[in-house]
Design a protein around this motif. Structure first.
Motif, PDB file in Angstrom:
ATOM      1  N   SER A  31       0.834  -1.201   0.000  1.00 54.81           N
ATOM      2  CA  SER A  31       0.000   0.000   0.000  1.00 54.81           C
ATOM      3  C   SER A  31       0.869   1.252   0.000  1.00 54.81           C
ATOM      4  O   SER A  31       2.052   1.204   0.327  1.00 54.81           O
ATOM      5  CB  SER A  31      -0.903   0.015   1.236  1.00 54.81           C
ATOM      6  N   ARG A  32       0.244   2.372  -0.351  1.00 57.02           N
ATOM      7  CA  ARG A  32       0.925   3.658  -0.248  1.00 57.02           C
ATOM      8  C   ARG A  32       1.288   3.951   1.200  1.00 57.02           C
ATOM      9  O   ARG A  32       2.330   4.536   1.480  1.00 57.02           O
ATOM     10  CB  ARG A  32       0.024   4.777  -0.777  1.00 57.02           C
ATOM     11  N   SER A  33       0.419   3.553   2.128  1.00 54.65           N
ATOM     12  CA  SER A  33       0.678   3.813   3.551  1.00 54.65           C
ATOM     13  C   SER A  33       1.982   3.181   4.011  1.00 54.65           C
ATOM     14  O   SER A  33       2.769   3.807   4.721  1.00 54.65           O
ATOM     15  CB  SER A  33      -0.471   3.294   4.415  1.00 54.65           C
ATOM     16  N   GLU A  34       2.232   1.937   3.592  1.00 56.22           N
ATOM     17  CA  GLU A  34       3.488   1.275   3.966  1.00 56.22           C
ATOM     18  C   GLU A  34       4.683   2.039   3.417  1.00 56.22           C
ATOM     19  O   GLU A  34       5.677   2.241   4.115  1.00 56.22           O
ATOM     20  CB  GLU A  34       3.519  -0.157   3.430  1.00 56.22           C
ATOM     21  N   ALA A  35       4.602   2.442   2.166  1.00 56.05           N
ATOM     22  CA  ALA A  35       5.703   3.169   1.535  1.00 56.05           C
ATOM     23  C   ALA A  35       5.926   4.521   2.216  1.00 56.05           C
ATOM     24  O   ALA A  35       7.065   4.915   2.474  1.00 56.05           O
ATOM     25  CB  ALA A  35       5.426   3.360   0.044  1.00 56.05           C
ATOM     26  N   LEU A  36       4.851   5.230   2.533  1.00 56.90           N
ATOM     27  CA  LEU A  36       4.980   6.514   3.224  1.00 56.90           C
ATOM     28  C   LEU A  36       5.587   6.343   4.615  1.00 56.90           C
ATOM     29  O   LEU A  36       6.430   7.139   5.027  1.00 56.90           O
ATOM     30  CB  LEU A  36       3.618   7.202   3.336  1.00 56.90           C
ATOM     31  N   ARG A  49      10.067   7.271   8.263  1.00 55.62           N
ATOM     32  CA  ARG A  49      11.065   6.707   9.182  1.00 55.62           C
ATOM     33  C   ARG A  49      12.482   7.012   8.706  1.00 55.62           C
ATOM     34  O   ARG A  49      13.354   7.370   9.491  1.00 55.62           O
ATOM     35  CB  ARG A  49      10.879   5.200   9.308  1.00 55.62           C
ATOM     36  N   GLU A  50      12.729   6.837   7.403  1.00 56.28           N
ATOM     37  CA  GLU A  50      14.051   7.097   6.834  1.00 56.28           C
ATOM     38  C   GLU A  50      14.462   8.558   7.072  1.00 56.28           C
ATOM     39  O   GLU A  50      15.596   8.836   7.455  1.00 56.28           O
ATOM     40  CB  GLU A  50      14.057   6.783   5.339  1.00 56.28           C
ATOM     41  N   GLU A  51      13.537   9.465   6.859  1.00 57.22           N
ATOM     42  CA  GLU A  51      13.843  10.885   7.068  1.00 57.22           C
ATOM     43  C   GLU A  51      14.101  11.187   8.532  1.00 57.22           C
ATOM     44  O   GLU A  51      15.002  11.956   8.876  1.00 57.22           O
ATOM     45  CB  GLU A  51      12.715  11.764   6.528  1.00 57.22           C
ATOM     46  N   LEU A  52      13.337  10.580   9.427  1.00 56.25           N
ATOM     47  CA  LEU A  52      13.541  10.803  10.869  1.00 56.25           C
ATOM     48  C   LEU A  52      14.875  10.224  11.334  1.00 56.25           C
ATOM     49  O   LEU A  52      15.556  10.822  12.175  1.00 56.25           O
ATOM     50  CB  LEU A  52      12.376  10.218  11.666  1.00 56.25           C
ATOM     51  N   ILE A  53      15.274   9.082  10.775  1.00 51.44           N
ATOM     52  CA  ILE A  53      16.582   8.507  11.109  1.00 51.44           C
ATOM     53  C   ILE A  53      17.687   9.419  10.586  1.00 51.44           C
ATOM     54  O   ILE A  53      18.680   9.662  11.264  1.00 51.44           O
ATOM     55  CB  ILE A  53      16.710   7.077  10.546  1.00 51.44           C
ATOM     56  N   ARG A  54      17.514   9.946   9.387  1.00 57.10           N
ATOM     57  CA  ARG A  54      18.509  10.875   8.818  1.00 57.10           C
ATOM     58  C   ARG A  54      18.644  12.109   9.716  1.00 57.10           C
ATOM     59  O   ARG A  54      19.745  12.576   9.995  1.00 57.10           O
ATOM     60  CB  ARG A  54      18.095  11.282   7.402  1.00 57.10           C
ATOM     61  N   LYS A  55      17.526  12.620  10.217  1.00 58.03           N
ATOM     62  CA  LYS A  55      17.566  13.774  11.126  1.00 58.03           C
ATOM     63  C   LYS A  55      18.278  13.401  12.425  1.00 58.03           C
ATOM     64  O   LYS A  55      19.076  14.175  12.946  1.00 58.03           O
ATOM     65  CB  LYS A  55      16.158  14.277  11.420  1.00 58.03           C
ATOM     66  N   GLN A  56      17.987  12.221  12.939  1.00 59.53           N
ATOM     67  CA  GLN A  56      18.643  11.745  14.158  1.00 59.53           C
ATOM     68  C   GLN A  56      20.155  11.704  13.946  1.00 59.53           C
ATOM     69  O   GLN A  56      20.932  12.080  14.812  1.00 59.53           O
ATOM     70  CB  GLN A  56      18.115  10.337  14.467  1.00 59.53           C
ATOM     71  N   SER A 102      30.875  -0.389   4.095  1.00 59.18           N
ATOM     72  CA  SER A 102      29.609   0.328   4.022  1.00 59.18           C
ATOM     73  C   SER A 102      29.011   0.397   5.408  1.00 59.18           C
ATOM     74  O   SER A 102      29.216  -0.490   6.236  1.00 59.18           O
ATOM     75  CB  SER A 102      28.640  -0.346   3.047  1.00 59.18           C
ATOM     76  N   LEU A 103      28.299   1.470   5.660  1.00 57.26           N
ATOM     77  CA  LEU A 103      27.647   1.701   6.945  1.00 57.26           C
ATOM     78  C   LEU A 103      26.158   1.814   6.704  1.00 57.26           C
ATOM     79  O   LEU A 103      25.717   2.606   5.860  1.00 57.26           O
ATOM     80  CB  LEU A 103      28.179   2.987   7.584  1.00 57.26           C
ATOM     81  N   SER A 104      25.400   1.024   7.397  1.00 57.37           N
ATOM     82  CA  SER A 104      23.937   1.084   7.336  1.00 57.37           C
ATOM     83  C   SER A 104      23.439   1.476   8.714  1.00 57.37           C
ATOM     84  O   SER A 104      23.786   0.830   9.707  1.00 57.37           O
ATOM     85  CB  SER A 104      23.383  -0.284   6.935  1.00 57.37           C
ATOM     86  N   ILE A 105      22.649   2.547   8.781  1.00 60.83           N
ATOM     87  CA  ILE A 105      22.150   2.999  10.081  1.00 60.83           C
ATOM     88  C   ILE A 105      20.653   2.833  10.182  1.00 60.83           C
ATOM     89  O   ILE A 105      19.939   2.832   9.183  1.00 60.83           O
ATOM     90  CB  ILE A 105      22.529   4.466  10.370  1.00 60.83           C
ATOM     91  N   SER A 106      20.205   2.714  11.414  1.00 61.05           N
ATOM     92  CA  SER A 106      18.792   2.616  11.704  1.00 61.05           C
ATOM     93  C   SER A 106      18.553   3.322  13.030  1.00 61.05           C
ATOM     94  O   SER A 106      19.496   3.729  13.708  1.00 61.05           O
ATOM     95  CB  SER A 106      18.384   1.144  11.793  1.00 61.05           C
ATOM     96  N   SER A 107      17.314   3.436  13.388  1.00 60.85           N
ATOM     97  CA  SER A 107      16.977   4.019  14.674  1.00 60.85           C
ATOM     98  C   SER A 107      17.321   3.041  15.775  1.00 60.85           C
ATOM     99  O   SER A 107      17.198   1.822  15.603  1.00 60.85           O
ATOM    100  CB  SER A 107      15.476   4.327  14.716  1.00 60.85           C
ATOM    101  N   SER A 108      17.751   3.543  16.906  1.00 59.75           N
ATOM    102  CA  SER A 108      18.037   2.666  18.037  1.00 59.75           C
ATOM    103  C   SER A 108      16.788   2.457  18.884  1.00 59.75           C
ATOM    104  O   SER A 108      16.781   1.676  19.813  1.00 59.75           O
ATOM    105  CB  SER A 108      19.157   3.249  18.901  1.00 59.75           C
ATOM    106  N   ALA A 109      15.715   3.166  18.534  1.00 57.91           N
ATOM    107  CA  ALA A 109      14.448   3.034  19.266  1.00 57.91           C
ATOM    108  C   ALA A 109      13.516   2.087  18.518  1.00 57.91           C
ATOM    109  O   ALA A 109      13.665   1.864  17.317  1.00 57.91           O
ATOM    110  CB  ALA A 109      13.787   4.395  19.414  1.00 57.91           C
ATOM    111  N   GLY A 110      12.543   1.586  19.205  1.00 50.15           N
ATOM    112  CA  GLY A 110      11.596   0.646  18.597  1.00 50.15           C
ATOM    113  C   GLY A 110      10.662   1.228  17.619  1.00 50.15           C
ATOM    114  O   GLY A 110      10.548   2.185  17.106  1.00 50.15           O
TER     115      GLY A 110
END
Length: 135
Positions: free
Chosen positions: A30-35, A40-47, A127-135
């Motif tokens: 769905s579009r919702s999943e993609a959004l 999330r990607e943008e919030l991780i980038r900001k973090q 290569s470095l792959s980052i993610s959020s450390s929060a759930g």
């Protein structure tokens, strides 16, 4: 399960058509999943930019026959023991190894570790792959 909030979004036709092709190519349901993924990607980038806490993986290949490289890489990892959660070492062939380093900590420390490892003579790729450390 978290509470869902529904809202409307207005987009140009060309943009939504391109987005729909992206959704189909990536096999989103769905579009919702993609959004959600894009947000999330943008919030991780900001973090990352704000120096927050991140989790991720450093994946590198190197020539383990390169003089003193293995000892140097181990020394660097010991210097960053507060940031490194675990490591996995894989022998690819007689000369090359793959190292996967799980990390968690301040974004600046994770980036410094990755950069310090990457610039060593004998490291073929990192290569470095980052993610959020929060759930």
């Amino acid at each position: 399960m978290s509470e869902l909030y529904r809202f409307g979004v207005s987009l140009e036709k060309a943009l939504i058509d391109t987005f729909d092709r992206h959704i189909e190519a990536q096999h989103y349901k769905s579009r919702s999943e993609a959004l959600r993924d894009l947000i999330r990607e943008e919030l991780i980038r900001k973090q990352w930019i704000d120096g927050g806490t991140v989790a991720g993986a450093i994946v590198m290949t190197y020539d383990h026959h390169k003089r003193e490289l293995v000892n140097l890489l181990l020394d660097i990892q010991h210097d960053f023991q507060e940031t490194i959660i675990s490591t996995q070492h894989v022998h690819l062939d007689h000369h090359h190894c793959l190292e996967i380093i799980a990390v968690k900590g301040r974004a600046s420390d994770v980036e410094k570790l990755a950069t310090t490892l990457k610039v060593q003579v004998g490291v073929k790729h990192l290569s470095l792959s980052i993610s959020s450390s929060a759930g």
